[in-house]
Design a protein around this motif. Sequence first.
Motif, PDB file in Angstrom:
ATOM      1  N   LEU A  36      -8.954  14.474  14.544  1.00 22.15           N
ATOM      2  CA  LEU A  36      -8.133  14.256  14.806  1.00 22.15           C
ATOM      3  C   LEU A  36      -6.430  14.409  13.734  1.00 22.15           C
ATOM      4  CD1 LEU A  36      -8.336  10.916  17.364  1.00 22.15           C
ATOM      5  CD2 LEU A  36      -8.605  13.355  18.065  1.00 22.15           C
ATOM      6  N   ALA A  37      -5.663  15.702  14.063  1.00 18.42           N
ATOM      7  CA  ALA A  37      -4.478  15.389  13.191  1.00 18.42           C
ATOM      8  C   ALA A  37      -3.430  14.058  13.925  1.00 18.42           C
ATOM      9  CB  ALA A  37      -4.025  16.827  13.597  1.00 18.42           C
ATOM     10  N   GLY A  38      -2.446  13.367  12.023  1.00 14.54           N
ATOM     11  CA  GLY A  38      -1.723  12.660  12.577  1.00 14.54           C
ATOM     12  C   GLY A  38      -0.767  12.858  11.269  1.00 14.54           C
ATOM     13  N   ARG A  39       0.017  11.766  11.219  1.00 14.99           N
ATOM     14  CA  ARG A  39       1.286  11.914  10.172  1.00 14.99           C
ATOM     15  C   ARG A  39       0.811  10.125   9.879  1.00 14.99           C
ATOM     16  NH1 ARG A  39       6.922  14.559  10.943  1.00 14.99           N
ATOM     17  NH2 ARG A  39       5.309  16.213  11.187  1.00 14.99           N
ATOM     18  N   ILE A  40       0.750   9.829   8.729  1.00 13.91           N
ATOM     19  CA  ILE A  40       0.787   7.890   8.366  1.00 13.91           C
ATOM     20  C   ILE A  40       2.067   7.465   7.962  1.00 13.91           C
ATOM     21  CG2 ILE A  40       0.464   7.614   6.606  1.00 13.91           C
ATOM     22  CD1 ILE A  40      -1.611   9.445   4.920  1.00 13.91           C
ATOM     23  N   SER A  41       1.851   6.452   9.167  1.00 14.52           N
ATOM     24  CA  SER A  41       3.063   5.707   9.516  1.00 14.52           C
ATOM     25  C   SER A  41       3.312   4.499   8.728  1.00 14.52           C
ATOM     26  CB  SER A  41       2.956   5.354  11.044  1.00 14.52           C
ATOM     27  OG  SER A  41       1.898   4.034  11.363  1.00 14.52           O
ATOM     28  N   GLN A  42       1.836   3.618   7.904  1.00 16.91           N
ATOM     29  CA  GLN A  42       1.688   3.474   7.048  1.00 16.91           C
ATOM     30  C   GLN A  42       1.364   2.909   5.713  1.00 16.91           C
ATOM     31  OE1 GLN A  42       1.797  -0.555   9.387  1.00 16.91           O
ATOM     32  NE2 GLN A  42       2.815  -1.966   7.845  1.00 16.91           N
ATOM     33  N   ILE A  43       1.282   2.341   5.264  1.00 18.69           N
ATOM     34  CA  ILE A  43      -0.026   2.345   4.147  1.00 18.69           C
ATOM     35  C   ILE A  43      -0.016   1.003   3.499  1.00 18.69           C
ATOM     36  CG2 ILE A  43      -1.346   3.063   1.561  1.00 18.69           C
ATOM     37  CD1 ILE A  43       0.250   5.424   2.038  1.00 18.69           C
ATOM     38  N   ILE A  44      -0.562   0.016   3.800  1.00 19.62           N
ATOM     39  CA  ILE A  44      -0.739  -1.029   2.931  1.00 19.62           C
ATOM     40  C   ILE A  44      -1.069  -1.531   1.839  1.00 19.62           C
ATOM     41  CG2 ILE A  44      -1.028  -3.571   3.453  1.00 19.62           C
ATOM     42  CD1 ILE A  44      -0.728  -3.664   5.950  1.00 19.62           C
ATOM     43  N   GLU A  45      -1.303  -1.723   0.717  1.00 21.19           N
ATOM     44  CA  GLU A  45      -1.848  -1.239  -0.435  1.00 21.19           C
ATOM     45  C   GLU A  45      -2.785  -2.957  -1.107  1.00 21.19           C
ATOM     46  OE1 GLU A  45       0.535  -0.685  -3.702  1.00 21.19           O
ATOM     47  OE2 GLU A  45       1.114   1.796  -2.770  1.00 21.19           O
ATOM     48  N   GLY A  46      -3.697  -3.031  -1.754  1.00 25.36           N
ATOM     49  CA  GLY A  46      -4.784  -3.516  -1.652  1.00 25.36           C
ATOM     50  C   GLY A  46      -5.029  -3.790  -3.346  1.00 25.36           C
ATOM     51  N   ALA A  47      -5.905  -4.359  -3.883  1.00 22.62           N
ATOM     52  CA  ALA A  47      -6.180  -4.313  -5.077  1.00 22.62           C
ATOM     53  C   ALA A  47      -7.368  -3.482  -4.843  1.00 22.62           C
ATOM     54  CB  ALA A  47      -7.540  -5.716  -5.166  1.00 22.62           C
ATOM     55  N   ASN A  76      -8.479  -1.659  -1.812  1.00 24.00           N
ATOM     56  CA  ASN A  76      -8.523  -0.987  -1.259  1.00 24.00           C
ATOM     57  C   ASN A  76      -7.394  -0.716  -0.318  1.00 24.00           C
ATOM     58  OD1 ASN A  76     -11.619  -0.459  -0.749  1.00 24.00           O
ATOM     59  ND2 ASN A  76     -11.734  -1.809   0.194  1.00 24.00           N
ATOM     60  N   ASN A  77      -6.811   0.227   0.310  1.00 29.34           N
ATOM     61  CA  ASN A  77      -5.209   0.037   1.182  1.00 29.34           C
ATOM     62  C   ASN A  77      -6.168   0.789   3.138  1.00 29.34           C
ATOM     63  OD1 ASN A  77      -4.120   0.594  -1.512  1.00 29.34           O
ATOM     64  ND2 ASN A  77      -3.304   2.608  -0.859  1.00 29.34           N
ATOM     65  N   GLU A  78      -5.121   0.268   3.641  1.00 27.62           N
ATOM     66  CA  GLU A  78      -5.306   0.232   4.746  1.00 27.62           C
ATOM     67  C   GLU A  78      -4.578   1.307   5.018  1.00 27.62           C
ATOM     68  OE1 GLU A  78      -5.373  -3.279   7.392  1.00 27.62           O
ATOM     69  OE2 GLU A  78      -3.764  -2.898   8.306  1.00 27.62           O
ATOM     70  N   VAL A  79      -4.630   2.669   6.039  1.00 29.97           N
ATOM     71  CA  VAL A  79      -3.911   3.383   5.898  1.00 29.97           C
ATOM     72  C   VAL A  79      -4.092   3.774   7.602  1.00 29.97           C
ATOM     73  CG1 VAL A  79      -3.723   6.330   5.630  1.00 29.97           C
ATOM     74  CG2 VAL A  79      -5.010   4.391   4.037  1.00 29.97           C
ATOM     75  N   HIS A  80      -2.378   3.174   8.015  1.00 34.34           N
ATOM     76  CA  HIS A  80      -2.102   3.722   9.338  1.00 34.34           C
ATOM     77  C   HIS A  80      -1.474   5.328  10.149  1.00 34.34           C
ATOM     78  CE1 HIS A  80      -1.762  -0.919  10.397  1.00 34.34           C
ATOM     79  NE2 HIS A  80      -1.890  -0.463   9.017  1.00 34.34           N
ATOM     80  N   LEU A  81      -2.341   5.486  11.062  1.00 32.03           N
ATOM     81  CA  LEU A  81      -2.128   7.122  10.837  1.00 32.03           C
ATOM     82  C   LEU A  81      -2.026   7.568  12.750  1.00 32.03           C
ATOM     83  CD1 LEU A  81      -2.775   9.782   9.862  1.00 32.03           C
ATOM     84  CD2 LEU A  81      -5.097  10.325  11.407  1.00 32.03           C
ATOM     85  N   GLN A  82      -0.161   7.671  13.279  1.00 35.42           N
ATOM     86  CA  GLN A  82      -0.027   8.253  14.108  1.00 35.42           C
ATOM     87  C   GLN A  82      -0.460   9.089  14.365  1.00 35.42           C
ATOM     88  OE1 GLN A  82       2.547   6.113  14.756  1.00 35.42           O
ATOM     89  NE2 GLN A  82       2.752   6.211  16.809  1.00 35.42           N
ATOM     90  N   LEU A  83      -1.503   9.378  16.084  1.00 37.61           N
ATOM     91  CA  LEU A  83      -1.442  10.787  16.321  1.00 37.61           C
ATOM     92  C   LEU A  83      -0.655  10.972  17.636  1.00 37.61           C
ATOM     93  CD1 LEU A  83      -4.982   9.184  17.686  1.00 37.61           C
ATOM     94  CD2 LEU A  83      -4.474  10.402  16.088  1.00 37.61           C
ATOM     95  N   SER A  84      -0.576  11.958  17.767  1.00 38.90           N
ATOM     96  CA  SER A  84       0.269  12.874  19.096  1.00 38.90           C
ATOM     97  C   SER A  84       0.493  12.626  19.604  1.00 38.90           C
ATOM     98  CB  SER A  84       0.062  14.653  19.525  1.00 38.90           C
ATOM     99  OG  SER A  84      -1.388  14.393  19.286  1.00 38.90           O
ATOM    100  N   ASN A  85      -0.541  11.977  20.798  1.00 38.91           N
ATOM    101  CA  ASN A  85      -0.169  10.375  21.903  1.00 38.91           C
ATOM    102  C   ASN A  85       0.444   9.318  21.680  1.00 38.91           C
ATOM    103  OD1 ASN A  85      -2.061   9.158  20.079  1.00 38.91           O
ATOM    104  ND2 ASN A  85      -3.070   9.562  22.753  1.00 38.91           N
ATOM    105  N   GLY A  86       1.208   8.783  20.712  1.00 42.35           N
ATOM    106  CA  GLY A  86       1.902   7.684  19.992  1.00 42.35           C
ATOM    107  C   GLY A  86       1.081   6.432  19.769  1.00 42.35           C
TER     108      GLY A  86
END
Length: 264
Positions: free
Chosen positions: A131-142, A144-154
């Motif tokens: 699935l292709a998308g665009r990164i909307s948010q990255i929450i950094e940790g010591a 690991n990071n939490e990466v949010h990917l926005q898809l084309s359907n919202g």
Amino acid sequence: MNQFNLNSELIPTINGQRIGNSKRITLLENIRRFGSITQAAKAVPMSYKAAWDAIDAMNNLAPEPLVLRQTGGQGGGNSVLTAFGEAFLNYYHTMQQRHQQLIRQLEADADNSHHGLWQKMNLDLSADNQLAGRISQIIEGAVNNEVHLQLSNGQELVAILTRHSCEQMELAVGVDALALIQASAIMLARPNPNLQISARNQLIGQIRHIDTGAVNSVITVDLGAAVSLTASITRHSAQTMQLKNEDKIMLLIKAPNIIIGRLR
């Protein structure tokens, strides 16, 4: 004396992401010709399921759907190329003509006393869902990071990546990325407001197709806007849940089970 020739295939891409191959292009051409996925698949030839999988992959990777399935009407509906799909196919044919002209020119100009060795490398990913998308948010940790990917359907997918991986790929908000998910990593559940589960990704969709095998069942779920996911569960589980086409279903995906790749 060895005869060397340049044998090259034109690989269509959208925003730098490989969208298909010559077989998929033939499938699109036949969908435009027949207005039917069933007839188009026979003309390629390929199985109906393989045709649907190819369409799902192209629609998921492209910024806009290439194929639109229309319901109703005589014969139960048809399938057509969208305006974006038509533009993509026309552009491909234009580039294919220029590509062939270039190849012929290179071969005509080649010095027979010197031959280069050409090697084509294609990366085929085994992940069932891409699935292709665009990164909307990255929450950094010591670590690991939490990466949010926005898809084309919202809708949004959340993945857990090591901080090192994020830095190595230079991931940032606004970067185009690809989510890879194995079908076996997706769990299914009936939507229930009282359901409490630790899976970070809980997506609601509608079952579009069920392919039942001797041991497993492969469930294709439509998430809207031509985005879909495929889950593989045991045949027993599918029967116990009494799954059928058009059912509303929830897909559960743990964040660590999502692989993220950057689109350059």
